[in-house]
Design a protein around this motif. Structure first.
Motif, PDB file in Angstrom:
ATOM      1  N   ALA A 270      -4.787 -20.870  -2.512  1.00 10.26           N
ATOM      2  CA  ALA A 270      -5.774 -21.758  -1.882  1.00 10.26           C
ATOM      3  C   ALA A 270      -6.928 -20.951  -1.297  1.00 10.26           C
ATOM      4  O   ALA A 270      -8.092 -21.379  -1.353  1.00 10.26           O
ATOM      5  N   PHE A 271      -6.610 -19.778  -0.749  1.00 11.40           N
ATOM      6  CA  PHE A 271      -7.655 -18.904  -0.220  1.00 11.40           C
ATOM      7  C   PHE A 271      -8.575 -18.437  -1.343  1.00 11.40           C
ATOM      8  O   PHE A 271      -9.806 -18.418  -1.189  1.00 11.40           O
ATOM      9  N   ALA A 272      -7.997 -18.101  -2.486  1.00  6.59           N
ATOM     10  CA  ALA A 272      -8.803 -17.711  -3.649  1.00  6.59           C
ATOM     11  C   ALA A 272      -9.730 -18.842  -4.075  1.00  6.59           C
ATOM     12  O   ALA A 272     -10.908 -18.618  -4.394  1.00  6.59           O
ATOM     13  N   ALA A 273      -9.219 -20.067  -4.068  1.00  7.20           N
ATOM     14  CA  ALA A 273     -10.033 -21.221  -4.465  1.00  7.20           C
ATOM     15  C   ALA A 273     -11.199 -21.428  -3.502  1.00  7.20           C
ATOM     16  O   ALA A 273     -12.319 -21.750  -3.927  1.00  7.20           O
ATOM     17  N   LYS A 274     -10.952 -21.231  -2.207  1.00  7.18           N
ATOM     18  CA  LYS A 274     -12.034 -21.385  -1.226  1.00  7.18           C
ATOM     19  C   LYS A 274     -13.095 -20.296  -1.395  1.00  7.18           C
ATOM     20  O   LYS A 274     -14.293 -20.559  -1.259  1.00  7.18           O
ATOM     21  N   ALA A 276     -13.831 -18.812  -4.224  1.00 10.07           N
ATOM     22  CA  ALA A 276     -14.571 -19.147  -5.440  1.00 10.07           C
ATOM     23  C   ALA A 276     -15.566 -20.280  -5.176  1.00 10.07           C
ATOM     24  O   ALA A 276     -16.715 -20.236  -5.629  1.00 10.07           O
ATOM     25  N   LYS A 277     -15.133 -21.283  -4.414  1.00 11.83           N
ATOM     26  CA  LYS A 277     -16.018 -22.404  -4.087  1.00 11.83           C
ATOM     27  C   LYS A 277     -17.207 -21.930  -3.257  1.00 11.83           C
ATOM     28  O   LYS A 277     -18.293 -22.502  -3.326  1.00 11.83           O
ATOM     29  N   GLY A 278     -17.005 -20.856  -2.477  1.00 13.81           N
ATOM     30  CA  GLY A 278     -18.094 -20.284  -1.679  1.00 13.81           C
ATOM     31  C   GLY A 278     -19.061 -19.442  -2.478  1.00 13.81           C
ATOM     32  O   GLY A 278     -20.007 -18.879  -1.916  1.00 13.81           O
ATOM     33  N   GLY A 279     -18.815 -19.321  -3.786  1.00  9.07           N
ATOM     34  CA  GLY A 279     -19.750 -18.613  -4.648  1.00  9.07           C
ATOM     35  C   GLY A 279     -19.447 -17.142  -4.837  1.00  9.07           C
ATOM     36  O   GLY A 279     -20.286 -16.396  -5.371  1.00  9.07           O
ATOM     37  N   ASN A 280     -18.260 -16.710  -4.442  1.00  9.31           N
ATOM     38  CA  ASN A 280     -17.887 -15.304  -4.573  1.00  9.31           C
ATOM     39  C   ASN A 280     -17.175 -15.049  -5.902  1.00  9.31           C
ATOM     40  O   ASN A 280     -16.618 -15.960  -6.511  1.00  9.31           O
ATOM     41  N   GLN A 281     -17.181 -13.778  -6.334  1.00  9.66           N
ATOM     42  CA  GLN A 281     -16.422 -13.384  -7.514  1.00  9.66           C
ATOM     43  C   GLN A 281     -14.957 -13.220  -7.107  1.00  9.66           C
ATOM     44  O   GLN A 281     -14.650 -12.427  -6.222  1.00  9.66           O
ATOM     45  N   VAL A 282     -14.071 -13.957  -7.741  1.00 10.41           N
ATOM     46  CA  VAL A 282     -12.656 -13.960  -7.354  1.00 10.41           C
ATOM     47  C   VAL A 282     -11.772 -13.914  -8.593  1.00 10.41           C
ATOM     48  O   VAL A 282     -12.022 -14.616  -9.575  1.00 10.41           O
ATOM     49  N   GLU A 283     -10.741 -13.085  -8.525  1.00 13.04           N
ATOM     50  CA  GLU A 283      -9.655 -13.109  -9.492  1.00 13.04           C
ATOM     51  C   GLU A 283      -8.371 -13.397  -8.729  1.00 13.04           C
ATOM     52  O   GLU A 283      -8.155 -12.833  -7.655  1.00 13.04           O
ATOM     53  N   CYS A 284      -7.522 -14.253  -9.287  1.00 13.19           N
ATOM     54  CA  CYS A 284      -6.233 -14.534  -8.662  1.00 13.19           C
ATOM     55  C   CYS A 284      -5.168 -14.563  -9.746  1.00 13.19           C
ATOM     56  O   CYS A 284      -5.324 -15.271 -10.751  1.00 13.19           O
ATOM     57  N   HIS A 285      -4.122 -13.773  -9.547  1.00 21.03           N
ATOM     58  CA  HIS A 285      -3.056 -13.681 -10.539  1.00 21.03           C
ATOM     59  C   HIS A 285      -1.700 -13.892  -9.864  1.00 21.03           C
ATOM     60  O   HIS A 285      -1.413 -13.268  -8.839  1.00 21.03           O
ATOM     61  N   ARG A 286      -0.886 -14.751 -10.463  1.00 19.96           N
ATOM     62  CA  ARG A 286       0.474 -14.984  -9.987  1.00 19.96           C
ATOM     63  C   ARG A 286       1.437 -14.150 -10.818  1.00 19.96           C
ATOM     64  O   ARG A 286       1.444 -14.247 -12.046  1.00 19.96           O
ATOM     65  N   ILE A 287       2.249 -13.327 -10.140  1.00 19.51           N
ATOM     66  CA  ILE A 287       3.178 -12.448 -10.822  1.00 19.51           C
ATOM     67  C   ILE A 287       4.502 -13.174 -11.062  1.00 19.51           C
ATOM     68  O   ILE A 287       5.141 -13.647 -10.117  1.00 19.51           O
ATOM     69  N   ALA A 288       4.890 -13.274 -12.315  1.00 21.30           N
ATOM     70  CA  ALA A 288       6.140 -13.955 -12.681  1.00 21.30           C
ATOM     71  C   ALA A 288       7.332 -13.273 -12.022  1.00 21.30           C
ATOM     72  O   ALA A 288       7.423 -12.038 -11.991  1.00 21.30           O
TER      73      ALA A 288
END
Length: 322
Positions: A270-274, A276-288
């Motif tokens: 959710a922090f990553a989504a916020k 990204a919505k703020g216009g920043n470059q974001v990568e988010c990866h979930r580790i299996a």
């Protein structure tokens, strides 16, 4: 996750027991007994804020970077050509230290080809919010602005932290944006703690799905924040809980790593989504199969190896893999 591993993790988890600070510290400090520590290339130094000492330990990927840093420390303003990771360790604000994170920081230096500066910030409950944030901010400001420490190019510095260290990393970059004293270009958050409530269902499914049987429990998280806060009012402060920030613009390029079976998974995403919505470059990866704390395992572990791949791609470095 295979059934045998799931059963073992459940047996090691104690969802209803309150946190015993001294017992937890003794257990975590066992990691400081590292037989390879004498072979690490490190320099210990200190930073002072408000008359208090904040120890720093600098880890080097090779002898050349170590010799360059030694020259800078002696007053020879040799250019440091190595990029820097400013690392803030986890431990729920209550446990862990630079000593217990030595292997993690040494691996980071080796596998990313970065100089790693680790901050040994003071722990709760002896020291409470905002001491940790302000200390880490002061060190970060010095690393970015004081050429006598490493003589590093500010554009080559990345701030990074895991768990509670991810919280402090996010808080430091928010604070830097708000105060305008320096501008971190990148941040890396490994399964960060960015919320303000773990006492009950806080709206994130992963807290309830993974908050009992995967080592880190919902009760642990509730206890950590109780020890960290100075008062209940702190919980509404975005430097305490970065997810609560109202303004997510003009923040660093960000990499966020979450774990599939981590109770903090959803708040990190959710922090990553916020961001990204703020216009920043974001990568988010979930580790299996990732549980909270997996980054402390050795680099041959599949989850750690995959995380290093994401880190080196983000840092645009080739890195080294075993």
């Amino acid at each position: 996750m295979n059934k045998a591993k799931q059963i073992l993790l459940k047996a090691l988890s104690s969802p209803d027991s309150r946190l015993d600070v001294e017992k937890s510290r003794k257990l975590m400090n066992l990691k400081a007994l590292d037989p390879l520590k004498p072979f690490y290339r490190t320099l210990d130094t200190k930073f002072y804020r408000e008359g208090r000492e904040i120890p720093l330990r600098i880890y080097f990927p090779d002898s050349e970077s170590y010799q360059t840093a030694e020259a800078v420390q002696k007053g020879d303003m040799t250019d440091n050509i190595y990029p820097v990771l400013l690392y803030i360790h986890g431990g729920g604000f209550v446990t862990e230290s630079v000593d217990s994170y030595s292997r993690v920081c040494r691996n980071l230096a080796k596998h990313t080809r970065h100089v790693v500066v680790a901050i040994d910030y003071p722990l709760a409950p002896e020291h409470r919010f905002p001491t940790q944030v302000e200390d880490c901010y002061a060190v970060a400001k010095a690393v970015f602005a004081d050429r006598n420490l490493l003589n590093a190019d500010p554009d080559s510095i990345t701030i990074m932290g895991d768990s509670a260290g991810g919280n402090l990393t996010a808080a430091v970059t928010l604070m830097a944006r708000d105060r305008g004293e320096f501008a971190p270009p990148r941040q890396i958050l490994i399964y960060p703690c960015v919320n303000n409530n773990y006492r009950e269902n806080n709206g994130f499914a992963s807290l309830m799905e993974n908050g009992q049987d995967y080592l880190l429990t919902r009760q642990n998280m509730a206890d950590y924040l109780d020890y960290y806060q100075s008062s209940e009012r702190d919980r509404e402060n975005p430097y305490f809980a970065p997810l609560l920030a109202e303004d997510f613009t003009n923040l660093p390029k960000t990499l966020i790593i979450t774990g599939e079976f981590d109770p903090l998974r959803d708040e990190g995403e959710a922090f990553a989504a916020k961001l990204a919505k703020g216009g920043n470059q974001v990568e988010c990866h979930r580790i299996a199969d990732g549980i909270h704390g997996f980054f402390l395992l050795e680099t041959f572990h599949p989850a750690v190896k995959k995380t290093y791949e994401y880190i080196n791609e983000f840092l645009e470095t080739e890195g080294i893999q075993d």
